[in-house]
Write a protein that holds these residues in place. Structure first.
Motif, mmCIF file in Angstrom:
data_model
loop_
_atom_site.group_PDB
_atom_site.id
_atom_site.type_symbol
_atom_site.label_atom_id
_atom_site.label_comp_id
_atom_site.label_asym_id
_atom_site.label_seq_id
_atom_site.Cartn_x
_atom_site.Cartn_y
_atom_site.Cartn_z
ATOM 1 N N LYS A 240 23.623 -14.269 -39.147
ATOM 2 C CA LYS A 240 22.455 -14.615 -38.324
ATOM 3 C C LYS A 240 22.328 -16.127 -38.172
ATOM 4 N N HIS A 241 22.610 -16.846 -39.241
ATOM 5 C CA HIS A 241 22.532 -18.312 -39.189
ATOM 6 C C HIS A 241 23.542 -18.881 -38.195
ATOM 7 N N LEU A 242 24.776 -18.371 -38.220
ATOM 8 C CA LEU A 242 25.796 -18.841 -37.285
ATOM 9 C C LEU A 242 25.383 -18.549 -35.842
ATOM 10 N N ILE A 243 24.911 -17.341 -35.594
ATOM 11 C CA ILE A 243 24.513 -16.947 -34.233
ATOM 12 C C ILE A 243 23.333 -17.786 -33.750
ATOM 13 N N ASN A 244 22.331 -17.960 -34.614
ATOM 14 C CA ASN A 244 21.138 -18.730 -34.230
ATOM 15 C C ASN A 244 21.463 -20.184 -33.912
ATOM 16 N N ASN A 245 22.518 -20.701 -34.540
ATOM 17 C CA ASN A 245 22.916 -22.097 -34.317
ATOM 18 C C ASN A 245 24.064 -22.237 -33.323
ATOM 19 N N LYS A 246 24.423 -21.109 -32.685
ATOM 20 C CA LYS A 246 25.443 -21.075 -31.630
ATOM 21 C C LYS A 246 26.808 -21.561 -32.111
ATOM 22 N N ILE A 247 27.136 -21.212 -33.359
ATOM 23 C CA ILE A 247 28.444 -21.569 -33.913
ATOM 24 C C ILE A 247 29.149 -20.320 -34.451
ATOM 25 N N ASP B 151 31.697 -16.940 -33.914
ATOM 26 C CA ASP B 151 33.082 -17.018 -33.433
ATOM 27 C C ASP B 151 33.292 -16.472 -32.026
ATOM 28 N N SER B 152 32.290 -15.776 -31.455
ATOM 29 C CA SER B 152 32.484 -15.200 -30.116
ATOM 30 C C SER B 152 31.255 -15.373 -29.242
ATOM 31 N N LEU B 153 31.500 -15.767 -27.988
ATOM 32 C CA LEU B 153 30.457 -15.838 -26.969
ATOM 33 C C LEU B 153 30.321 -14.464 -26.311
ATOM 34 N N PHE B 154 29.100 -14.055 -26.020
ATOM 35 C CA PHE B 154 28.850 -12.723 -25.457
ATOM 36 C C PHE B 154 27.836 -12.872 -24.321
ATOM 37 N N MET B 155 28.249 -12.510 -23.101
ATOM 38 C CA MET B 155 27.369 -12.685 -21.952
ATOM 39 C C MET B 155 27.294 -11.422 -21.100
ATOM 40 N N ILE B 156 26.068 -11.091 -20.718
ATOM 41 C CA ILE B 156 25.825 -9.993 -19.781
ATOM 42 C C ILE B 156 25.624 -10.626 -18.408
ATOM 43 N N CYS B 157 26.435 -10.203 -17.453
ATOM 44 C CA CYS B 157 26.410 -10.821 -16.126
ATOM 45 C C CYS B 157 26.151 -9.775 -15.048
ATOM 46 N N ILE C 85 28.301 -13.122 -31.011
ATOM 47 C CA ILE C 85 28.499 -12.232 -32.141
ATOM 48 C C ILE C 85 29.425 -12.928 -33.123
ATOM 49 N N GLN C 86 29.337 -12.508 -34.378
ATOM 50 C CA GLN C 86 30.217 -13.037 -35.421
ATOM 51 C C GLN C 86 31.094 -11.889 -35.904
ATOM 52 N N ARG D 23 38.505 -1.462 -38.387
ATOM 53 C CA ARG D 23 38.196 -2.881 -38.617
ATOM 54 C C ARG D 23 37.186 -3.396 -37.608
ATOM 55 N N GLN D 24 37.244 -2.840 -36.388
ATOM 56 C CA GLN D 24 36.396 -3.330 -35.310
ATOM 57 C C GLN D 24 35.000 -2.706 -35.276
ATOM 58 N N VAL D 25 34.742 -1.726 -36.135
ATOM 59 C CA VAL D 25 33.444 -1.043 -36.105
ATOM 60 C C VAL D 25 32.268 -2.010 -36.218
ATOM 61 N N PRO D 26 32.253 -2.969 -37.169
ATOM 62 C CA PRO D 26 31.114 -3.903 -37.244
ATOM 63 C C PRO D 26 30.951 -4.747 -35.972
ATOM 64 N N TRP D 27 32.068 -5.100 -35.326
ATOM 65 C CA TRP D 27 31.996 -5.874 -34.084
ATOM 66 C C TRP D 27 31.337 -5.036 -32.992
ATOM 67 N N ASN D 28 31.785 -3.780 -32.881
ATOM 68 C CA ASN D 28 31.271 -2.913 -31.825
ATOM 69 C C ASN D 28 29.809 -2.545 -32.051
ATOM 70 N N LYS D 29 29.417 -2.470 -33.309
ATOM 71 C CA LYS D 29 27.997 -2.244 -33.614
ATOM 72 C C LYS D 29 27.148 -3.401 -33.090
ATOM 73 N N GLN D 30 27.613 -4.633 -33.299
ATOM 74 C CA GLN D 30 26.886 -5.799 -32.787
ATOM 75 C C GLN D 30 26.801 -5.764 -31.260
ATOM 76 N N ARG D 31 27.911 -5.421 -30.615
ATOM 77 C CA ARG D 31 27.947 -5.373 -29.151
ATOM 78 C C ARG D 31 26.947 -4.358 -28.609
ATOM 79 N N ILE D 32 26.958 -3.165 -29.172
ATOM 80 C CA ILE D 32 26.043 -2.118 -28.707
ATOM 81 C C ILE D 32 24.587 -2.504 -28.967
ATOM 82 N N ASN D 33 24.311 -3.137 -30.098
ATOM 83 C CA ASN D 33 22.932 -3.561 -30.400
ATOM 84 C C ASN D 33 22.421 -4.544 -29.356
ATOM 85 N N ILE D 34 23.270 -5.470 -28.915
ATOM 86 C CA ILE D 34 22.860 -6.415 -27.873
ATOM 87 C C ILE D 34 22.620 -5.682 -26.557
#
Length: 278
Positions: free
Chosen positions: A257-264, A266-272, A225-226, A62-73
């Motif tokens: 992409k629309h949700l992410i571009n408008n900052k709405i 479901d998840s905030l993702f920050m590299i610190c 990420i969404q 279930r988490q594969v699409p989420w992890n794909k987004q994370r790795i892409n960033i």
């Protein structure tokens, strides 16, 4: 209503949302959104598997699409991702480790649940439940949907920095309390689900940055990420099963992409980056 003070700065909490089980307030001073009381949660809750799905295999899928987004960033920010050693802190069912094991030089999970680590090991996913079992050679700590559960996020991160003093980056992901189902659609069923007992803090982009800077971390990249699809949103809005909306699957990427571009999203993702000067 019981009067309460902010669990961070001790200023007054302004009531924000109430369900049958919890009260949520926003601090009038630091603006951190939080539960009125943290008394119902302690670390022993996370030493068991009661907060994890029963089927680890299906959860990792279930988490594969989420992890794909994370790795892409991460690939966009780190040109040398293959040279990095990673600790996935609070790894749970091990989905990120399984997906990204060939993306880094090495990756290991840490989780308070010894049972979760045993199950992960059975499937060849390396994880430990004792912080002393980790050496001090790692470059990156990932904290995916961990910080919102922690009573004192600042001391929590500071302790990790002390225990793993060679870590140079923290990758933080938490739920976004400005996500569309709450802030735009104002869906009550979902909002009651969003404000849940085990989430003590409800971060926005600004309040998460505020906390991370207090941890002496420099936010070098802020993204979103969404995790959940357009079909999931329609399920909440129309009170029907997701399968009813499979016809919209083809436009899901556009919606995401629309949700992410408008900052709405479901998840905030920050590299610190760890600030070594102070």
């Amino acid at each position: 209503m019981v009067k309460c003070n902010c669990n961070f700065c001790k200023s007054k909490l302004i009531e924000t949302y109430i369900t049958k089980t919890i009260q949520v307030g926003t601090c009038e001073s630091c603006n951190l959104k939080q539960q009125f009381s943290f008394d119902h949660i302690d670390t022993t809750f996370y030493t068991t598997n009661q907060n994890l799905p029963e089927n680890f295999v299906s959860e990792r899928l279930r988490q594969v699409p989420w992890n794909k987004q994370r790795i892409n960033i991460l690939k966009k920010y780190f040109s040398n991702l293959h040279d990095k050693s990673v600790i996935d802190y609070g790894c749970g069912t091990g989905g990120f480790i399984e997906y990204s094991k060939d993306k880094f030089k090495s990756i290991i999970g840490f989780d308070l649940s010894t049972e979760a680590c045993k199950i992960n090991s059975y499937y060849g996913i390396k994880s430990v439940s004792n912080i002393e079992d980790l050496d001090n050679t790692y470059d990156i700590v990932t904290l995916f949907h961990v910080l919102e559960h922690i009573k004192n996020p600042i001391s929590f991160i500071e302790n990790i920095k002390k225990q793993l003093s060679n870590v140079k980056y923290f990758i933080i992901e938490v739920p976004n309390t400005d996500e569309a189902l709450v802030s735009i659609y104002n869906n009550k069923s979902y909002t009651d689900n969003h404000y849940c007992l085990d989430h003590l803090w409800y971060f926005t982009e600004n309040t998460l940055k505020f906390i991370l800077e207090k941890c002496n971390l420099e936010v070098v990249h802020s993204d979103q990420i969404q995790r959940y699809s357009l079909m999931n949103h329609l399920k909440w809005l129309c009170n029907k099963d997701e399968i009813s909306f499979s016809v919209f699957n083809q436009i899901n990427n556009q919606y995401t992409k629309h949700l992410i571009n408008n900052k709405i999203a479901d998840s905030l993702f920050m590299i610190c980056k760890v600030n070594l000067e102070n």
